[in-house]
Design an enzyme around this catalytic site. Structure first.
Site, PDB file in Angstrom:
ATOM      1  N   LYS A 182       0.834  -1.203   0.000  1.00 29.66           N
ATOM      2  CA  LYS A 182       0.000   0.000   0.000  1.00 29.66           C
ATOM      3  C   LYS A 182       0.874   1.260   0.000  1.00 29.66           C
ATOM      4  O   LYS A 182       1.972   1.265   0.557  1.00 29.66           O
ATOM      5  CB  LYS A 182      -0.865  -0.042   1.262  1.00 29.66           C
ATOM      6  CG  LYS A 182      -1.742   1.143   1.504  1.00 29.66           C
ATOM      7  CD  LYS A 182      -2.467   0.949   2.822  1.00 29.66           C
ATOM      8  CE  LYS A 182      -3.122   2.239   3.300  1.00 29.66           C
ATOM      9  NZ  LYS A 182      -2.196   3.275   3.705  1.00 29.66           N
ATOM     10  N   LYS A 201       7.494   1.000   1.320  1.00 30.18           N
ATOM     11  CA  LYS A 201       8.043   0.139   0.249  1.00 30.18           C
ATOM     12  C   LYS A 201       9.382   0.652  -0.256  1.00 30.18           C
ATOM     13  O   LYS A 201      10.343  -0.089  -0.334  1.00 30.18           O
ATOM     14  CB  LYS A 201       7.113   0.146  -0.984  1.00 30.18           C
ATOM     15  CG  LYS A 201       6.005  -0.814  -0.991  1.00 30.18           C
ATOM     16  CD  LYS A 201       5.295  -0.793  -2.313  1.00 30.18           C
ATOM     17  CE  LYS A 201       4.969   0.593  -2.831  1.00 30.18           C
ATOM     18  NZ  LYS A 201       4.057   1.355  -1.992  1.00 30.18           N
ATOM     19  N   ASP A 213      -1.607  -0.620  -4.828  1.00 30.18           N
ATOM     20  CA  ASP A 213      -2.477  -1.756  -5.034  1.00 30.18           C
ATOM     21  C   ASP A 213      -2.368  -2.226  -6.484  1.00 30.18           C
ATOM     22  O   ASP A 213      -1.933  -1.475  -7.341  1.00 30.18           O
ATOM     23  CB  ASP A 213      -3.914  -1.274  -4.769  1.00 30.18           C
ATOM     24  CG  ASP A 213      -4.771  -2.380  -4.181  1.00 30.18           C
ATOM     25  OD1 ASP A 213      -4.435  -3.560  -4.425  1.00 30.18           O
ATOM     26  OD2 ASP A 213      -5.750  -2.053  -3.499  1.00 30.18           O
TER      27      ASP A 213
END
Lengths: 291, 458
Positions: A14, A19, A131
C-alpha cells in the site's frame, strides 16, 4: 556477457507503507554484499530511488519518452549508492493518461533493449506502487518479469487489504508462469499485537513473514539526509535488520501461491481482530485504573 | 441483509445483453459516427483516435458499402490525432488541441465535430475542456465521445446528434413554426441508399405540405437546418428505434413533441398510410390527400404494367424471401414484399443490435406484417448464425429471394437464390442517388429485384 540468471524481485504494498524505504535498503545491502543490483521504481511519482542518490530525483523512462519517440534506455539509468543502477518508470501527471500503460511501456523498453543482460545484473528489484489496480501494475508479476514477489505490510487493516489484493493477482497469474509469493515483509512492527495480527494473516493466507522490521528513528534520520539506513547508519541495529532481510531475500528460492481471502473472509477476519483489540485496550485500561 | 433498489432477474441474460465474438460484421463501431458528421453538408469530423481507427470506419461505411465516397469532409479528409503510445500514457489532450488549432487554420467548414476513439475514452482524456476552450473563442467545434467500446455506429450517431444539439444549436425559447418538421430516420452511410431515400422522404413530406429539416445528405441545407431544429413544429422519428433517444432529448430540451412511426414507407400502400398519419399529426390532411392521389396514379400505372410481367413470367419467380438488415430496412422492405408483392417471409433478421428496451416493440411490428401474415423476427449480428438461419428456412420450390448484404453472396449461390444487396456491406453495388423507399424508390426496388431475377441464369 555472462550466462548467469538475473534474479528479479518485485516488492508491492500500500502507498506510504515504506516500500521504497525497504526496497532501497535491500538494494543497498545487496550492493554492499558485492552484488550487481538494479532498482526499478514503478510509480508515477518517480521517487523510489531517491535515497540511493542523495535525495536527488532522476529523469524517468517516461520523461524521456514524452520528449521523443525513441528512447535509448541507457539515458534513463543512473548510478546510485554502491553502484546500484537506478531506474524510474515515471508516468503521467495525476489525473491524466494511463499510468498502468506507462509502467508496461517502461519495463518493456528495458527488456527489449536487453539491458539486464548487458549490465550483467544479479538482482533487479521492482518497487511497485500501491495496489494492483489494473493490468499495468500487474506487469512485474506477469510472465517473464519478476519471479518472486514480496509485499511490505504493516498490521494496519488497509495495508493488509492491499496485500490481500496482491495475493489475488498472484493467484490469477500463477497458472500462466507468473511470479509467486516470497512472503510478507512486516513493517512498523512495534508491539506484540502488531506481530500477532500480521502472523495470523500470513497463516490464513498460507504465506510466511520474511522479516519483522521495527519502526525506527534511524530510518527517518537517514531519509532526511537523502540516504538509506545502510549508507547513513551502517552500524545501527536497523541496518542489521535490513541486512538480514536482504540476506533472506538473496537466499530465497521457493516462492508459493498464496491463498487470498475472499471479501467475506477478510471482513470476518478483520472484525475478529477488531474485537480482540478492543479487549486488549480494556485490559490495559483496567490495569491502569487498578494501579 | 443487502437489498438492492431492484432485484436481479433470474436465468440467462437476454439476447440484447449478451456479447461475444461475431464474424462478418454488419455495422461499424461508435466512432463510425464520424460519417454522421460528414453526412451534414459542410461539416467535417475531427477524429481523436489511434492510427487506423478512422480509416477502418470510413472505409467500411463509405467504400465497401456502395462505394458512396467519404463525402466533402468525411472519409480521408477528416483530420486525425493519430494517437499512439505517448497519448496513451500522458493523455492526448495536448495533441488534440494542436490538431484542432491546425484544422481551423487549414480546413473550411461550417462546423467541426470531434469524435473520439477508444484510446482517449479509455485513458480519460478531458476532451470537453479542450473543445470548450475553442468554443469560448467562438470556433464552431463540438465534441462527441464515441469510443468504440460504447457500442456500434447507431449508438455513435445519437451521441453525435446530441452533441451538436447541446453544444452548437443551444437554447431556444422562441416560437415554433407550424409545418416545419425535423426528420430522424435512416442512418447515413450505414444505409447504402440513405441519400436517395432521404431525398424521397423529403419529397413526400413536402408533397403533403410540410417543410423539412432533413439534416443529412445532399438534399439538406446543412447547419442552417440544425440551427432551425428548435423552431420545428415537431420531430418525426421515421424508423423502428434509431432517433428515439434524440427525439426524447429534444422533447425535454425544447418541449418539442415527436411523432414516432416505425415504418419507413415503401410502396403506395405504406406511403399512403404513413403520410396520412403524419398529416393528421401536423394538421395538413387536406393537402395530403391530393398529393397521395396524384402519386398513386403514377405509381399504379407502373404497377399495372409490371403486373403483366409478374403474372405471366413462367421461369421461376421467388415466392418466399429472407431478409437480414438493420431494423429500419428489414421492417420497411418486409412489409413491402408481403403487402405489395404477395411474397411470404421465410426468415426475418434484424442485424443492428437494437437496445433491449425497443425489441418487443420491433417484434410486434414484424408480427403484424399484414392482416393475414405474421412474421417472427430474430435479432442476430453474427453472420454465421444469420446464414445458418437462412439456410434452414423453407423457401418452397421457387428460388429464394434474399434481401441482404455482400456477406450473403456465397449463400445465395449455394441456395440458387436471388440476392439483392440492400444492407451494409453492399460491395457489389455502386450507389449514388438510387432509392428504395416512398413511391419512386419502390418502383426502382421492383426493377432491381426482378432484373436480378430474370438475369439470374443469363
Amino acid at each position: 556477457m555472462s550466462a548467469k540468471k538475473t534474479k528479479q524481485i518485485a516488492i508491492y504494498g500500500k502507498g506510504g507503507i515504506g516500500k521504497s524505504t525497504t526496497t532501497s535498503n535491500i538494494s543497498a545491502a545487496l550492493a554492499d554484499a558485492g552484488y550487481k543490483v538494479m532498482q526499478f521504481g514503478c510509480d508515477p511519482k518517480a521517487d523510489s530511488t531517491n535515497t540511493l542518490r542523495g535525495g536527488e530525483y532522476i529523469p524517468s523512462v517516461l520523461d524521456l519518452l514524452s520528449e521523443k519517440r525513441r528512447v535509448d534506455a541507457h539515458e534513463a539509468i543512473f548510478l546510485g549508492f554502491g553502484g546500484i543502477y537506478c531506474v524510474e518508470a515515471g508516468g503521467p501527471a495525476p489525473g491524466v493518461g494511463c499510468a498502468g500503460r506507462g509502467i508496461i511501456t517502461a519495463v518493456e523498453l528495458l527488456k527489449q533493449q536487453r539491458i539486464f543482460e548487458e549490465l550483467d545484473l544479479d538482482y533487479v528489484i521492482y518497487d511497485v506502487l500501491g495496489d494492483v489496480v489494473c493490468g499495468g501494475f500487474a506487469v512485474p508479476i506477469r510472465e517473464g518479469i519478476a519471479e518472486h514477489v514480496f509485499t511490505v505490510s504493516s498490521a494496519d487493516f488497509m495495508a493488509i487489504y492491499a496485500a490481500n489484493n496482491l495475493f489475488k493477482g498472484i493467484e490469477k497469474y500463477s497458472n500462466s508462469g507468473g511470479a509467486l509469493l516470497g512472503g510478507i515483509i512486516a513493517n512498523s512492527m512495534n508491539t506484540d499485537f502488531h506481530r500477532e495480527i500480521i502472523d495470523d494473516f500470513a497463516a490464513r493466507t498460507k504465506t510466511q513473514i520474511v522479516q519483522y522490521v521495527p519502526r525506527s528513528l534511524t530510518v527517518t534520520q537517514a531519509e532526511l539526509q537523502g540516504k538509506t539506513t545502510i549508507e547513513a547508519a551502517p552500524d545501527s541495529a536497523q541496518a542489521d535488520v535490513y541486512r538480514a532481510l536482504a540476506k533472506r531475500i538473496a537466499e530465497h528460492t521457493d516462492s508459493k501461491v498464496p491463498t487470498a481471502l475472499n471479501p467475506k473472509e477478510l471482513r470476518e477476519w478483520s472484525a475478529g481482530w477488531a474485537d480482540q483489540l478492543i479487549e486488549i485496550e480494556r485490559a490495559s485500561e483496567r490495569a491502569r485504573v487498578a494501579a | 441483509m443487502v437489498v438492492a433498489l431492484k432485484e436481479r432477474g433470474d436465468g440467462l441474460p437476454g439476447a440484447a445483453e449478451q456479447s461475444g465474438p461475431i464474424e462478418q460484421l454488419r455495422y461499424a463501431c461508435s466512432m463510425g459516427a464520424m460519417q454522421t458528421a460528414a453526412a451534414i453538408p459542410r461539416v467535417i469530423p475531427i477524429t481523436h483516435c489511434g492510427p487506423g481507427c478512422s480509416d477502418k470506419q470510413h472505409n467500411a461505411l463509405t467504400a465497401a458499402n456502395g462505394y458512396q465516397g467519404g463525402g466533402w469532409g468525411g472519409g480521408g479528409v477528416a483530420p486525425s490525432s493519430n494517437a499512439t503510445q505517448r497519448e496513451v500514457i500522458f493523455g492526448g489532450t495536448d495533441r488534440l488541441e494542436e490538431l484542432i488549432e491546425a484544422t481551423l487554420k487549414i480546413l473550411d467548414a461550417d462546423l467541426f465535430v470531434v469524435v473520439t476513439g477508444c484510446i482517449p475514452d479509455l485513458v480519460g482524456d478531458d476532451v470537453g475542456s479542450v473543445v470548450r476552450g475553442f468554443q469560448s473563442r467562438g470556433a464552431p467545434v463540438v465534441y462527441a465521445e464515441t469510443g468504440g467500446f460504447r457500442g456500434n455506429n447507431f449508438t455513435g450517431h445519437e451521441i453525435v446528434a446530441r452533441a451538436i444539439i447541446d453544444q452548437f444549436v443551444g437554447a431556444y425559447d422562441g416560437e415554433r413554426e407550424p409545418g416545419l418538421v425535423n426528420l430522424w430516420s435512416l442512418l447515413p452511410y450505414q444505409n447504402t441508399f440513405w441519400r436517395g431515400d432521404l431525398g424521397e422522404i423529403k419529397r413526400l413530406l413536402e408533397g403533403i405540405g410540410l417543410r423539412v429539416n432533413l439534416l443529412f445528405g445532399p438534399d439538406s441545407g446543412g447547419i442552417a437546418e440544425w440551427k432551425a431544429i428548435p423552431r420545428a413544429q415537431f420531430n418525426l422519428v421515421l424508423s423502428p428505434w434509431l432517433g428515439l433517444e434524440t427525439a426524447a432529448h429534444l422533447q425535454e430540451k425544447y418541449g418539442q413533441p415527436f411523432l414516432h412511426i416505425p415504418l419507413i414507407p415503401v410502396g403506395a400502400k405504406a406511403a399512403g398510410e404513413v403520410l396520412r398519419e403524419i398529416a393528421a399529426f401536423a394538421g395538413v390532411s387536406e393537402r395530403a390527400e391530393a398529393f397521395i392521389a396524384a402519386e398513386e396514379r403514377t405509381y399504379y400505372t407502373y404497377i399495372e404494367a409490371f403486373s403483366e410481367f409478374y403474372s405471366q413470367y413462367r421461369w421461376g419467380l421467388p415466392a418466399r424471401f429472407a431478409i437480414a438488415a438493420d431494423a429500419a430496412y428489414a421492417l420497411a422492405l418486409s412489409k413491402f414484399a408481403v403487402r405489395q408483392l404477395g411474397l411470404l417471409p421465410a426468415r426475418l433478421i434484424v442485424t443492428d443490435n437494437p437496445p433491449g428496451e425497443y425489441r418487443d416493440a420491433i417484434a410486434a411490428e414484424f408480427r403484424a406484417l399484414d392482416h393475414d401474415t405474421e412474421g417472427t423476427v430474430e435479432f442476430l449480428e453474427d453472420s454465421y448464425l444469420i446464414h445458418q438461419q437462412i439456410r434452414s428456412a423453407a423457401f418452397g420450390h421457387k428460388p429464394p429471394l434474399i434481401l441482404g448484404s455482400t456477406w450473403e453472396r456465397d449463400l445465395a449461390k449455394e441456395l440458387k437464390g436471388v440476392l439483392m444487396e440492400i444492407a451494409f456491406p453492399a460491395s457489389y453495388e455502386v450507389v449514388l442517388t438510387r432509392s428504395n423507399v416512398g413511391y419512386r424508390g419502390a418502383i426502382t426496388l421492383l426493377e432491381r429485384i426482378y432484373s436480378t431475377t430474370v438475369s439470374r441464369t443469363a
